[in-house]
Design a protein around this motif. Structure first.
Motif, PDB file in Angstrom:
ATOM      1  N   GLY A   1     -13.395 -18.313 -36.410  1.00 19.52           N
ATOM      2  CA  GLY A   1     -14.070 -17.391 -36.940  1.00 19.52           C
ATOM      3  C   GLY A   1     -15.620 -17.645 -36.366  1.00 19.52           C
ATOM      4  N   MET A   2     -16.148 -18.595 -35.814  1.00 19.54           N
ATOM      5  CA  MET A   2     -17.220 -18.473 -35.058  1.00 19.54           C
ATOM      6  C   MET A   2     -17.154 -17.727 -33.762  1.00 19.54           C
ATOM      7  N   PHE A   3     -15.905 -17.729 -33.200  1.00 19.20           N
ATOM      8  CA  PHE A   3     -15.658 -16.998 -31.864  1.00 19.20           C
ATOM      9  C   PHE A   3     -15.941 -15.631 -32.131  1.00 19.20           C
ATOM     10  N   LEU A   4     -15.141 -14.906 -33.406  1.00 21.22           N
ATOM     11  CA  LEU A   4     -15.302 -13.629 -33.709  1.00 21.22           C
ATOM     12  C   LEU A   4     -16.818 -13.241 -34.363  1.00 21.22           C
ATOM     13  N   LYS A   5     -17.196 -14.129 -34.456  1.00 24.26           N
ATOM     14  CA  LYS A   5     -19.098 -13.657 -34.842  1.00 24.26           C
ATOM     15  C   LYS A   5     -19.786 -13.912 -33.844  1.00 24.26           C
ATOM     16  N   THR A   6     -19.731 -14.811 -32.730  1.00 23.51           N
ATOM     17  CA  THR A   6     -20.783 -15.308 -31.686  1.00 23.51           C
ATOM     18  C   THR A   6     -20.231 -14.490 -30.525  1.00 23.51           C
ATOM     19  N   GLY A   7     -18.878 -14.285 -30.267  1.00 24.72           N
ATOM     20  CA  GLY A   7     -18.107 -13.881 -28.934  1.00 24.72           C
ATOM     21  C   GLY A   7     -18.242 -14.932 -27.953  1.00 24.72           C
ATOM     22  N   ASN A   8     -18.501 -16.117 -28.308  1.00 22.46           N
ATOM     23  CA  ASN A   8     -18.774 -17.220 -27.433  1.00 22.46           C
ATOM     24  C   ASN A   8     -17.486 -17.852 -26.886  1.00 22.46           C
ATOM     25  N   LYS A   9     -16.798 -17.649 -25.770  1.00 22.80           N
ATOM     26  CA  LYS A   9     -15.867 -17.885 -25.363  1.00 22.80           C
ATOM     27  C   LYS A   9     -15.158 -19.449 -25.439  1.00 22.80           C
ATOM     28  N   LEU A  10     -16.072 -20.136 -25.585  1.00 24.63           N
ATOM     29  CA  LEU A  10     -15.941 -21.701 -25.801  1.00 24.63           C
ATOM     30  C   LEU A  10     -15.165 -21.993 -27.119  1.00 24.63           C
ATOM     31  N   TYR A  11     -15.445 -21.276 -27.979  1.00 21.25           N
ATOM     32  CA  TYR A  11     -14.892 -21.417 -29.646  1.00 21.25           C
ATOM     33  C   TYR A  11     -13.390 -20.839 -29.380  1.00 21.25           C
ATOM     34  N   GLU A  12     -13.337 -19.755 -28.497  1.00 25.47           N
ATOM     35  CA  GLU A  12     -11.704 -19.526 -28.336  1.00 25.47           C
ATOM     36  C   GLU A  12     -10.679 -20.328 -27.752  1.00 25.47           C
ATOM     37  N   LYS A  13     -11.615 -21.157 -26.501  1.00 27.32           N
ATOM     38  CA  LYS A  13     -10.868 -22.321 -26.106  1.00 27.32           C
ATOM     39  C   LYS A  13     -10.714 -23.433 -27.095  1.00 27.32           C
ATOM     40  N   MET A  14     -11.555 -23.712 -27.774  1.00 27.57           N
ATOM     41  CA  MET A  14     -11.261 -24.653 -28.878  1.00 27.57           C
ATOM     42  C   MET A  14     -10.116 -24.361 -29.740  1.00 27.57           C
ATOM     43  N   THR A  15     -10.164 -23.196 -30.328  1.00 24.51           N
ATOM     44  CA  THR A  15      -8.957 -22.830 -30.985  1.00 24.51           C
ATOM     45  C   THR A  15      -7.518 -22.775 -30.415  1.00 24.51           C
ATOM     46  N   LYS A  16      -7.699 -22.205 -29.044  1.00 26.18           N
ATOM     47  CA  LYS A  16      -6.349 -22.634 -28.337  1.00 26.18           C
ATOM     48  C   LYS A  16      -6.005 -23.669 -28.114  1.00 26.18           C
ATOM     49  N   PHE A  17      -6.661 -24.786 -27.747  1.00 24.77           N
ATOM     50  CA  PHE A  17      -6.221 -26.054 -27.647  1.00 24.77           C
ATOM     51  C   PHE A  17      -5.925 -26.805 -28.789  1.00 24.77           C
TER      52      PHE A  17
ATOM     53  N   ILE B   1      -3.572 -34.154 -25.026  1.00 25.32           N
ATOM     54  CA  ILE B   1      -5.105 -34.532 -24.931  1.00 25.32           C
ATOM     55  C   ILE B   1      -5.426 -34.810 -23.592  1.00 25.32           C
ATOM     56  N   LYS B   2      -4.838 -35.562 -22.749  1.00 27.58           N
ATOM     57  CA  LYS B   2      -5.256 -35.896 -21.463  1.00 27.58           C
ATOM     58  C   LYS B   2      -5.351 -34.845 -20.534  1.00 27.58           C
ATOM     59  N   ARG B   3      -4.411 -33.815 -20.852  1.00 29.40           N
ATOM     60  CA  ARG B   3      -4.474 -32.313 -20.070  1.00 29.40           C
ATOM     61  C   ARG B   3      -5.689 -31.632 -20.349  1.00 29.40           C
ATOM     62  N   GLY B   4      -6.355 -31.733 -21.637  1.00 31.36           N
ATOM     63  CA  GLY B   4      -7.544 -31.187 -21.751  1.00 31.36           C
ATOM     64  C   GLY B   4      -7.574 -29.797 -22.180  1.00 31.36           C
ATOM     65  N   PRO B   5      -8.659 -29.337 -22.624  1.00 31.19           N
ATOM     66  CA  PRO B   5      -8.649 -27.844 -23.337  1.00 31.19           C
ATOM     67  C   PRO B   5      -8.455 -26.482 -22.401  1.00 31.19           C
ATOM     68  N   PHE B   6      -8.502 -27.093 -20.996  1.00 32.97           N
ATOM     69  CA  PHE B   6      -8.246 -26.109 -20.136  1.00 32.97           C
ATOM     70  C   PHE B   6      -7.124 -26.143 -19.375  1.00 32.97           C
ATOM     71  N   ASP B   7      -6.605 -24.701 -19.050  1.00 35.11           N
ATOM     72  CA  ASP B   7      -5.439 -24.861 -18.399  1.00 35.11           C
ATOM     73  C   ASP B   7      -5.206 -25.475 -16.938  1.00 35.11           C
ATOM     74  N   GLU B   8      -4.320 -26.361 -16.767  1.00 34.57           N
ATOM     75  CA  GLU B   8      -4.377 -27.191 -15.478  1.00 34.57           C
ATOM     76  C   GLU B   8      -4.113 -26.319 -14.214  1.00 34.57           C
ATOM     77  N   GLU B   9      -3.339 -25.012 -14.459  1.00 34.51           N
ATOM     78  CA  GLU B   9      -2.989 -23.996 -13.495  1.00 34.51           C
ATOM     79  C   GLU B   9      -4.441 -23.451 -12.994  1.00 34.51           C
ATOM     80  N   ASN B  10      -5.364 -23.470 -13.792  1.00 28.74           N
ATOM     81  CA  ASN B  10      -6.678 -22.815 -13.416  1.00 28.74           C
ATOM     82  C   ASN B  10      -7.787 -23.798 -12.948  1.00 28.74           C
ATOM     83  N   LEU B  11      -7.571 -24.902 -13.594  1.00 25.96           N
ATOM     84  CA  LEU B  11      -8.580 -25.895 -13.246  1.00 25.96           C
ATOM     85  C   LEU B  11      -7.912 -27.229 -13.160  1.00 25.96           C
TER      86      LEU B  11
END
Length: 457
Positions: free
Chosen positions: A37-53, A433-443
């Motif tokens: 909901g915060m991602f939709l409201k603010t457009g901040n990609k960080l909240y999208e990453k949180m949700t996906k994780f 959890i150790k893999r983290g919230p960001f895709d390993e193939e990209n980061l």
């Protein structure tokens, strides 16, 4: 051991293991709704990453939860045939409603939640996240309806006699909204919100200690902290309401919760202690007349004690009920203190400067889990010797054909299977959890890429 004790141990083991996962699903679902909901409201990609994780973690929890819940349905038929016949009309209605209105809703939108990223509009995906969360909450409603009816049965009449007796619904909504249902489902929901929130807090605190994904972790931590604080405070009031219901409808259980024997005296409220069942005495640190004040508004009012009931009509494991109940309360008060202190540090802008606090939060995921388990123990053991309060004794609810050997064999088998599932769950959760919230193939995990991830907006 006799058949009754073994059957109770087996069911307690399977349901306690299963109950690790549904509260996490419900609570984590709420947190995901807030994040998306915060991602939709603010457009901040960080909240999208949180949700996906956290969706990835939610999927793991959901899958294990479904697998561990199947066994209990078979236990009703194998070990508790008389009980199943007795409550079949009531439970059949509640569990059918759970499947039709709750599980279907949850599983129907689960595919969109898991695989709908970049395939549907963000608003549609958010709607799916909300529906999955509501489905999990509605699922809890119907399970609690069935269990609460056992505690405070209403809206029924008894058909047949002896082994063929059964409770038949005469008023469906009276059955659903039995006297303990609203307070109990509120208690369960809040306990679930705490489970999900503290899972987020634990993971975020771990990253903060390791100095990884700092911006991500700080934002996720704050969301989890808000949910945990509000839920912990609300639980205090809902728990009090639950105690009032127990005092009115299950006075023997209330007396066991506080180790109160003499019904001619005021009831003390114990902060800690132990019950000497042989001497029928309770020792420890207590507030004189505290139980009387909470239930009747008068410190000197007498409270119904265990000695007001026949020995065969009151809980036998009084000290166990006393200890599990007080452990639940102690953990609840600690969570309130921990979250309020953390909110104070947040206000002072020093929340993330306390390394020792992050260490506590790293292991805090255990707090609501233990509280949920021991709270369930105190509620169910405190109901004994009744499986349906005042109507059907546990000793009369057993299957007539099952033997102790059958139960021991299946209990050993279930123990090994559940142990494998738990080890698998911990392994996969730790890996995510150790893999983290960001895709390993990209980061990768080099400092440069971690810094880039933390600055993502």
């Amino acid at each position: 051991m006799d058949v009754e004790i073994l059957a109770r141990i087996q069911f307690a083991f399977t349901i306690a293991f299963h109950y690790i996962y549904p509260p996490l699903s419900i609570g984590l679902g709420l947190v995901m709704v807030i994040m998306e909901g915060m991602f939709l409201k603010t457009g901040n990609k960080l909240y999208e990453k949180m949700t996906k994780f956290f969706v990835r973690i939610f999927a793991l929890i959901f899958g294990i939860g479904v697998a561990t819940g199947i066994v209990m349905e078979f236990e009703f038929g194998t070990n508790w045939a008389v009980y199943s016949r007795y409550v079949g009309d009531v439970f059949g209605s509640a569990l059918a409603a759970e499947g039709i209105f709750a599980f279907a809703l949850e599983s129907g939108f689960l595919g969109i939640l898991l695989f709908g990223w970049n395939r549907v509009r963000p608003s549609v995906h958010f709607f799916a996240t909300v529906m999955v969360t509501l489905g999990s909450m509605f699922s809890a409603v119907w399970i609690v309806v069935a269990n609460s009816w056992q505690q405070t049965p209403t809206g029924y009449h008894i058909v047949g006699t002896g082994l063929h007796a059964r409770a038949e619904i005469t008023d469906f909504w009276a059955m659903v909204f039995n006297p303990s249902m609203v307070s109990r489902i509120s208690h369960v929901w809040l306990g679930s919100f705490l489970s999900g929130a503290f899972l987020v807090l634990s993971i975020s605190a771990y990253y903060l200690r390791k100095k990884r994904y700092l911006e991500f972790s700080k934002s996720a931590f704050k969301i989890g902290l808000v949910v945990a604080t509000l839920s912990a405070l609300a639980q205090l009031f809902v728990g009090h309401k639950s105690a009032d219901v127990v005092a009115e409808y299950q006075p023997a259980k209330l007396a066991a919760l506080e180790g109160h024997y003499d019904g001619s005296k005021p009831g003390d409220m114990y902060l800690m202690g132990y019950v000497d069942q042989k001497k029928q005495e309770t020792h420890g640190l207590y507030i004189p007349g505290g139980l009387s004040f909470l239930t009747k508004g008068d410190f000197k009012a007498p409270v119904t004690g265990l000695n007001d009931f026949k020995k065969e009509d009151r809980p036998s494991a009084v000290n166990f009920v006393f200890q599990t109940y007080h452990l639940m309360v102690a953990i609840g008060m600690f969570m309130i203190a921990l979250t309020l202190y953390s909110c104070y540090l947040w206000w002072r802008k020093s929340l993330f400067n306390k390394h020792w606090l992050m260490v506590i939060f790293s292991f805090s995921v255990l707090l609501p889990q233990v509280a949920n388990q021991v709270g369930w123990y105190s509620a169910e053991v405190g109901r004994q010797p009744w499986v349906v309060y005042g109507l059907l004794r546990t000793s009369k609810a057993l299957s007539q054909a099952v033997t102790a050997g059958h139960i021991v064999f299946s209990l050993i088998l279930f123990t090994w299977v559940y142990l494998v599932l738990f080890v698998l769950f911990i392994y996969l959760l730790n890996k995510k959890i150790k893999r983290g919230p960001f895709d390993e193939e990209n980061l990768d995990h080099s400092p440069r890429h971690i810094e880039m991830a933390d600055s993502l907006a």
